[in-house]
Structure formats: C-alpha cells, structure tokens
Design a protein around this motif. Structure first.
Motif, mmCIF file in Angstrom:
data_model
loop_
_atom_site.group_PDB
_atom_site.id
_atom_site.type_symbol
_atom_site.label_atom_id
_atom_site.label_comp_id
_atom_site.label_asym_id
_atom_site.label_seq_id
_atom_site.Cartn_x
_atom_site.Cartn_y
_atom_site.Cartn_z
ATOM 1 N N UNK A 41 0.846 -1.186 0.000
ATOM 2 C CA UNK A 41 0.000 0.000 0.000
ATOM 3 C C UNK A 41 0.885 1.241 0.000
ATOM 4 N N UNK A 42 0.991 1.922 -1.141
ATOM 5 C CA UNK A 42 1.726 3.189 -1.167
ATOM 6 C C UNK A 42 1.006 4.242 -0.349
ATOM 7 N N UNK A 43 1.716 5.266 0.111
ATOM 8 C CA UNK A 43 1.066 6.297 0.922
ATOM 9 C C UNK A 43 -0.048 6.994 0.149
ATOM 10 N N UNK A 44 -1.211 7.098 0.777
ATOM 11 C CA UNK A 44 -2.344 7.757 0.169
ATOM 12 C C UNK A 44 -3.037 6.982 -0.929
ATOM 13 N N UNK A 45 -2.652 5.731 -1.154
ATOM 14 C CA UNK A 45 -3.238 4.933 -2.211
ATOM 15 C C UNK A 45 -3.802 3.633 -1.655
ATOM 16 N N UNK A 46 -4.450 2.888 -2.517
ATOM 17 C CA UNK A 46 -5.050 1.634 -2.122
ATOM 18 C C UNK A 46 -4.063 0.483 -2.125
ATOM 19 N N UNK A 47 -4.567 -0.680 -1.742
ATOM 20 C CA UNK A 47 -3.749 -1.881 -1.726
ATOM 21 C C UNK A 47 -3.456 -2.349 -3.138
ATOM 22 N N UNK A 48 -2.271 -2.905 -3.333
ATOM 23 C CA UNK A 48 -1.849 -3.421 -4.628
ATOM 24 C C UNK A 48 -1.287 -4.822 -4.446
ATOM 25 N N UNK A 49 -1.849 -5.784 -5.158
ATOM 26 C CA UNK A 49 -1.341 -7.142 -5.121
ATOM 27 C C UNK A 49 -0.053 -7.250 -5.936
ATOM 28 N N UNK A 50 0.934 -7.927 -5.382
ATOM 29 C CA UNK A 50 2.227 -8.069 -6.020
ATOM 30 C C UNK A 50 2.401 -9.461 -6.624
ATOM 31 N N UNK A 51 2.155 -10.489 -5.846
ATOM 32 C CA UNK A 51 2.320 -11.836 -6.343
ATOM 33 C C UNK A 51 2.183 -12.860 -5.234
ATOM 34 N N UNK A 52 2.309 -14.140 -5.605
ATOM 35 C CA UNK A 52 2.274 -15.207 -4.617
ATOM 36 C C UNK A 52 3.174 -16.359 -5.024
ATOM 37 N N UNK A 53 3.464 -17.185 -4.043
ATOM 38 C CA UNK A 53 4.088 -18.478 -4.278
ATOM 39 C C UNK A 53 3.206 -19.520 -3.615
ATOM 40 N N UNK A 54 2.986 -20.629 -4.290
ATOM 41 C CA UNK A 54 2.083 -21.654 -3.788
ATOM 42 C C UNK A 54 2.819 -22.664 -2.924
ATOM 43 N N UNK A 55 2.041 -23.540 -2.311
ATOM 44 C CA UNK A 55 2.626 -24.604 -1.513
ATOM 45 C C UNK A 55 3.499 -25.549 -2.305
ATOM 46 N N UNK A 56 3.310 -25.608 -3.614
ATOM 47 C CA UNK A 56 4.138 -26.443 -4.469
ATOM 48 C C UNK A 56 5.284 -25.685 -5.117
ATOM 49 N N UNK A 57 5.383 -24.372 -4.856
ATOM 50 C CA UNK A 57 6.484 -23.584 -5.372
ATOM 51 C C UNK A 57 6.205 -22.817 -6.644
ATOM 52 N N UNK A 88 12.280 2.459 -7.416
ATOM 53 C CA UNK A 88 12.209 3.907 -7.490
ATOM 54 C C UNK A 88 11.416 4.408 -6.290
ATOM 55 N N UNK A 89 11.371 5.734 -6.063
ATOM 56 C CA UNK A 89 10.554 6.235 -4.957
ATOM 57 C C UNK A 89 9.088 5.840 -5.037
ATOM 58 N N UNK A 90 8.587 5.516 -6.233
ATOM 59 C CA UNK A 90 7.199 5.077 -6.357
ATOM 60 C C UNK A 90 6.958 3.702 -5.745
ATOM 61 N N UNK A 91 8.015 2.995 -5.415
ATOM 62 C CA UNK A 91 7.884 1.715 -4.731
ATOM 63 C C UNK A 91 7.791 1.869 -3.217
ATOM 64 N N UNK A 92 7.899 3.093 -2.721
ATOM 65 C CA UNK A 92 7.715 3.336 -1.294
ATOM 66 C C UNK A 92 6.306 2.918 -0.883
ATOM 67 N N UNK A 93 6.209 2.091 0.147
ATOM 68 C CA UNK A 93 4.912 1.562 0.556
ATOM 69 C C UNK A 93 5.074 0.783 1.850
ATOM 70 N N UNK A 94 3.936 0.458 2.445
ATOM 71 C CA UNK A 94 3.895 -0.563 3.475
ATOM 72 C C UNK A 94 3.691 -1.898 2.769
ATOM 73 N N UNK A 95 4.558 -2.833 3.031
ATOM 74 C CA UNK A 95 4.517 -4.143 2.391
ATOM 75 C C UNK A 95 4.015 -5.185 3.383
ATOM 76 N N UNK A 96 3.051 -5.970 2.932
ATOM 77 C CA UNK A 96 2.451 -7.010 3.747
ATOM 78 C C UNK A 96 2.683 -8.379 3.122
ATOM 79 N N UNK A 97 2.998 -9.351 3.947
ATOM 80 C CA UNK A 97 2.853 -10.718 3.499
ATOM 81 C C UNK A 97 1.532 -11.252 4.017
ATOM 82 N N UNK A 98 0.979 -12.206 3.304
ATOM 83 C CA UNK A 98 -0.355 -12.687 3.609
ATOM 84 C C UNK A 98 -0.508 -14.126 3.152
ATOM 85 N N UNK A 99 -1.452 -14.807 3.757
ATOM 86 C CA UNK A 99 -1.837 -16.158 3.386
ATOM 87 C C UNK A 99 -3.211 -16.103 2.748
#
Length: 127
Positions: A41-57, A88-99
């Motif tokens: 979540x960049x400052x002042x913006x919404x959540x953005x999905x980045x990617x995942x890795x599965x249980x099988x890799x 870049x500075x546009x990558x500034x954000x709070x980064x979350x990992x999630x299940x």
C-alpha cells in the motif's frame, strides 16, 4: 493458528533491489491450497497485489510488476521472500505478506480469501 511477520531493510536506495522476508509460524509454506502472497500500500493509495508463491512452489505476479518481481521460498526456514529490482521512490509503501486460501485465480489479486496477514513493513525508497 498461522502467524506471519515481515522483515528486511526499511530504507532502500533507488536502482537497488528490495528484499523482504516473511516468516511463517503455525503453518507451512509447503501446505497445499495455501497461496503465500505479497501486497503493498503506497502512501495515500489503495492496496496493490504483487504476487504469490504456492505450496508447491509455483509463482504468479502482477502484470504491472512482473518484470521486476520474484518470490522465492526457503522450506527449511519456513520463509518466503519478495525480490523487487530496480526500485524507485514510487515503490515506497507498506509491504504485507499474507496467506490466501483456496483458489489460484482469486488469490491472483485482491479478491482472494486472505486468512492471515503480517503486521506490515514500511519500506522507503530514497537516496
């Protein structure tokens, strides 16, 4: 009870690689039907999905970030790691990992069933 926690540098210089590691407890990164995800979540913006890795890799990445993104895992440490290159500075954000649970299509975005969240890690890209 699955718990997640992000770790890594809070400050990254432009053009460098952002690396954040998520440590999983109460569950396993090789568990079938789990999609171990990164969301930001960049400052002042919404959540953005980045990617995942599965249980099988297997991995899946957001089209807008795919060229710069990789997710890996260390099964012996029960961790998975985000690698984001050429930041870049546009990558500034709070980064979350999630299940995310159950469906590869729904988990490839924000519409998935998120069962667990890490507390978030602030990452600032600045020289």
């Amino acid at each position: 009870q699955v718990r997640l926690r992000e770790s890594g540098p809070g400050l990254v210089k432009p053009s460098q690689t952002l690396e954040l590691t998520c440590t999983v407890s109460g569950g396993s990164v090789i568990t079938n039907l789990d999609y171990w995800s990164w969301i930001r979540q960049p400052p002042g913006k919404g959540m953005e999905w980045i990617g995942y890795i599965t249980g099988s890799g297997s991995t899946s990445y957001s089209p807008s970030l795919k060229s710069r993104t990789a997710i890996s895992r260390d099964t012996s440490k029960n961790q998975f790691t985000l690698h984001l290159t050429s930041v870049t500075p546009e990558d500034t954000a709070v980064y979350y990992c999630a299940r995310c649970w159950g469906d590869s299509s729904r988990c490839a975005g924000l519409q998935g069933d998120i069962r667990s969240w890490g507390p978030g890690a602030q990452v600032t890209v600045s020289s």
